[in-house]
Motif scaffolding. Structure first.
Motif, mmCIF file in Angstrom:
data_model
loop_
_atom_site.group_PDB
_atom_site.id
_atom_site.type_symbol
_atom_site.label_atom_id
_atom_site.label_comp_id
_atom_site.label_asym_id
_atom_site.label_seq_id
_atom_site.Cartn_x
_atom_site.Cartn_y
_atom_site.Cartn_z
ATOM 1 N N LEU A 4 0.807 -1.218 0.000
ATOM 2 C CA LEU A 4 0.000 0.000 0.000
ATOM 3 C C LEU A 4 0.837 1.264 0.000
ATOM 4 O O LEU A 4 0.433 2.278 -0.539
ATOM 5 C CB LEU A 4 -0.924 0.019 1.217
ATOM 6 N N SER A 5 1.996 1.215 0.614
ATOM 7 C CA SER A 5 2.745 2.463 0.794
ATOM 8 C C SER A 5 4.225 2.303 0.472
ATOM 9 O O SER A 5 4.912 1.479 1.056
ATOM 10 C CB SER A 5 2.569 2.938 2.237
ATOM 11 N N LYS A 6 4.696 3.111 -0.458
ATOM 12 C CA LYS A 6 6.118 3.079 -0.829
ATOM 13 C C LYS A 6 6.988 3.564 0.334
ATOM 14 O O LYS A 6 8.079 3.067 0.572
ATOM 15 C CB LYS A 6 6.348 3.977 -2.047
ATOM 16 N N THR A 7 6.461 4.578 1.041
ATOM 17 C CA THR A 7 7.202 5.134 2.171
ATOM 18 C C THR A 7 7.431 4.046 3.221
ATOM 19 O O THR A 7 8.509 3.889 3.767
ATOM 20 C CB THR A 7 6.407 6.289 2.818
ATOM 21 N N TRP A 8 6.350 3.329 3.470
ATOM 22 C CA TRP A 8 6.436 2.250 4.453
ATOM 23 C C TRP A 8 7.473 1.209 4.011
ATOM 24 O O TRP A 8 8.309 0.772 4.784
ATOM 25 C CB TRP A 8 5.067 1.592 4.636
ATOM 26 N N LEU A 9 7.416 0.846 2.740
ATOM 27 C CA LEU A 9 8.342 -0.159 2.224
ATOM 28 C C LEU A 9 9.780 0.300 2.443
ATOM 29 O O LEU A 9 10.620 -0.447 2.913
ATOM 30 C CB LEU A 9 8.073 -0.381 0.729
ATOM 31 N N THR A 14 14.854 -0.187 5.688
ATOM 32 C CA THR A 14 16.056 0.495 6.181
ATOM 33 C C THR A 14 15.995 0.729 7.686
ATOM 34 O O THR A 14 16.585 1.674 8.184
ATOM 35 C CB THR A 14 16.218 1.861 5.476
ATOM 36 N N LEU A 15 15.273 -0.124 8.386
ATOM 37 C CA LEU A 15 15.215 0.005 9.849
ATOM 38 C C LEU A 15 16.626 0.058 10.433
ATOM 39 O O LEU A 15 17.447 -0.794 10.112
ATOM 40 C CB LEU A 15 14.493 -1.204 10.445
#
Ligand SMILES: *[C@@H]1O[C@H](CO)[C@@H](O)[C@H](O)[C@H]1NC(C)=O
Ligand SMILES: *[C@@H]1O[C@H](CO)[C@@H](O)[C@H](O)[C@H]1NC(C)=O
Ligand SMILES: *[C@@H]1O[C@H](CO)[C@@H](O)[C@H](O)[C@H]1NC(C)=O
Ligand SMILES: *[C@@H]1O[C@H](CO)[C@@H](O)[C@H](O)[C@H]1NC(C)=O
Length: 383
Positions: A4-9, A14-15
């Motif tokens: 749903l979300s590129k930002t989330w991905l 990169t945690l």
């Protein structure tokens, strides 16, 4: 979420904090594959790592340890600040870790610290500020090398580590020190120490700068559980007196004692002339003190070494506690009379309080009964 979300991905990939726990049964290759894939991705993308925590259980294969070495290197290259390793029989590549510039905290459980010869060029400029070792195998040289090569270290925790006969800790930067080690002789030389929490069977020798202004706020906690082999005698009390009089004040002392030899008060007083130990709270575990309390000089020696402002007792034996309270009352009475132990500081007053800080005016047996019932009355001593 990633669909749903590129930002989330992006965020997910990169945690900065990586924590892995792997149970390495027979098929450890499969189980560690996912860690390896993630670590390789972090290496390729040069993704910053803030914390790397790895716990491996039932790990004993050399190939697996090679893999761990590789992950460790990636974490260090990617600027890891906090490193936590938890697994048995792994020989930690200590030189590699000490050479890392970014690392500020190192926590090791159950590992083995490889012996390092002092000539092997230990880097003197790493940025480690906190080290915690629990159940780690290392020797005296390794410990000193570690402390020597960390000029910025402020906090050091050592718990149940094996491989050392004598525990020697020397560091000028150290402020917070926590030691839980039984059956070890301990020698602490840390001029800037502000907090010491020590649990052990031997009273440590402590060398901290008396003049240091920080000492006014210093906090020292001593839990002492003497081993069956070390008898409580004059020498033991001399050591306790020395320890307590080193910094001008001690926060809390817990003693669990059994078996006591004859104590020579003259020798004890001669040994610590001019220096008096003060303790804010003395916790006395009397569960095994039925015999000690019969020793006529024991209470004298204990109070003379500690000068507690508050006394807390644990016991199930009414008689033992009654004996102690009577001893204290007698000492208070004597300090008003001509009889004197030749002490500089005499017991002026002793008051008992209950859990709600209400003054108790009871006879010693009644107080003793409440203590053995676990109602926790405590005593305030005025010197
Ligand atoms: C401590 O280490 C030993 C050997 O390295 C291991 O057998 C033991 O289980 C460890 N104890 C704990 C509490 O982790
Ligand atoms: C202390 O270490 C020994 C061996 O190194 C281990 O057997 C024991 O379980 C450890 N105790 C604790 C409380 O970790
Ligand atoms: C205590 O030791 C001193 C010498 O250090 C000795 O003169 C004295 O008799 C001893 N006291 C007792 C009660 O043993
Ligand atoms: C202490 O003195 C009080 C009276 O001043 C007396 O009642 C008490 O029995 C004395 N206690 C001991 C243990 O000597």
């Amino acid at each position: 979420m990633s669909i749903l979300s590129k930002t989330w991905l992006q965020a997910w990939l990169t945690l900065p904090k990586l924590e892995f726990t792997v149970l390495c049964w027979e098929d450890w290759e499969d189980r560690t594959k996912i860690v390896d894939t993630i670590m390789e991705r972090y290496e390729k993308g040069k993704i910053p790592i803030q914390k790397f925590e790895l716990s491996l259980f039932f790990a004993d294969s050399p190939e697996l340890f090679h893999l761990v070495d590789k992950w460790l290197l990636i974490a260090l290259q990617n600027g890891v600040k906090e490193l936590v390793l938890h697994f048995t029989s792994y020989r930690v590549p200590v030189l590699t870790i000490l050479a890392a510039k970014s690392l500020s905290e190192l926590v090791l459980h159950d590992c083995i610290l490889m012996p390092v010869s002092l000539s092997s060029g230990v880097v003197n400029y790493n940025s480690l500020r906190k080290i915690s070792l629990s159940n780690v195998t290392l020797d005296e040289n390794m410990l000193q090398t570690l402390l020597n090569s960390c000029p910025l270290i402020v906090s050091f925790i050592l718990e149940n580590c094996s491989g050392m006969k004598v525990l020697k800790i020397k560091s000028d930067s150290l402020k917070v020190l926590k030691i839980i080690q039984y059956y070890k002789i301990c020698d602490i030389d840390a001029s800037n120490l502000v907090s010491l929490d020590y649990t052990g069977s031997e009273i440590p020798e402590l060398n901290i700068a008396r003049e240091s202004s920080q000492l006014k706020n210093s906090k020292i906690i001593l839990h002492c559980l003497p081993s069956f082999s070390s008898l409580i005698n004059t020498a033991w009390f001399c050591k306790l007196g020395k320890f307590l009089s080193n910094p001008s004040s001690c926060s809390e002392v817990s003693l669990c004692l059994f078996e006591c030899d004859e104590i020579n008060m003259t020798d004890l007083q001669m040994d610590n002339i001019g220096s008096t130990g003060w303790v804010d709270v003395l916790n006395l575990n009397m569960l095994l003190m039925n015999q000690i309390i019969e020793c006529p000089t024991f209470v004298d020696a204990l109070l003379w070494s500690c000068h507690p402002r508050r006394l807390d007792l644990i016991s199930f034996a009414i008689e033992t506690v009654t004996r102690l309270i009577d001893c204290l009352m007698y000492m208070k009475n004597s300090s008003h009379s001509t009889y004197s132990h030749g002490w500089n500081n005499q017991l002026k007053e002793i008051k008992a309080f209950d859990g709600k800080n209400q003054l108790l005016q009871l006879r010693s047996e009644e107080l003793a009964k409440r203590i053995t019932e676990g109602q926790q009355p405590y005593f305030i001593l005025d010197w």
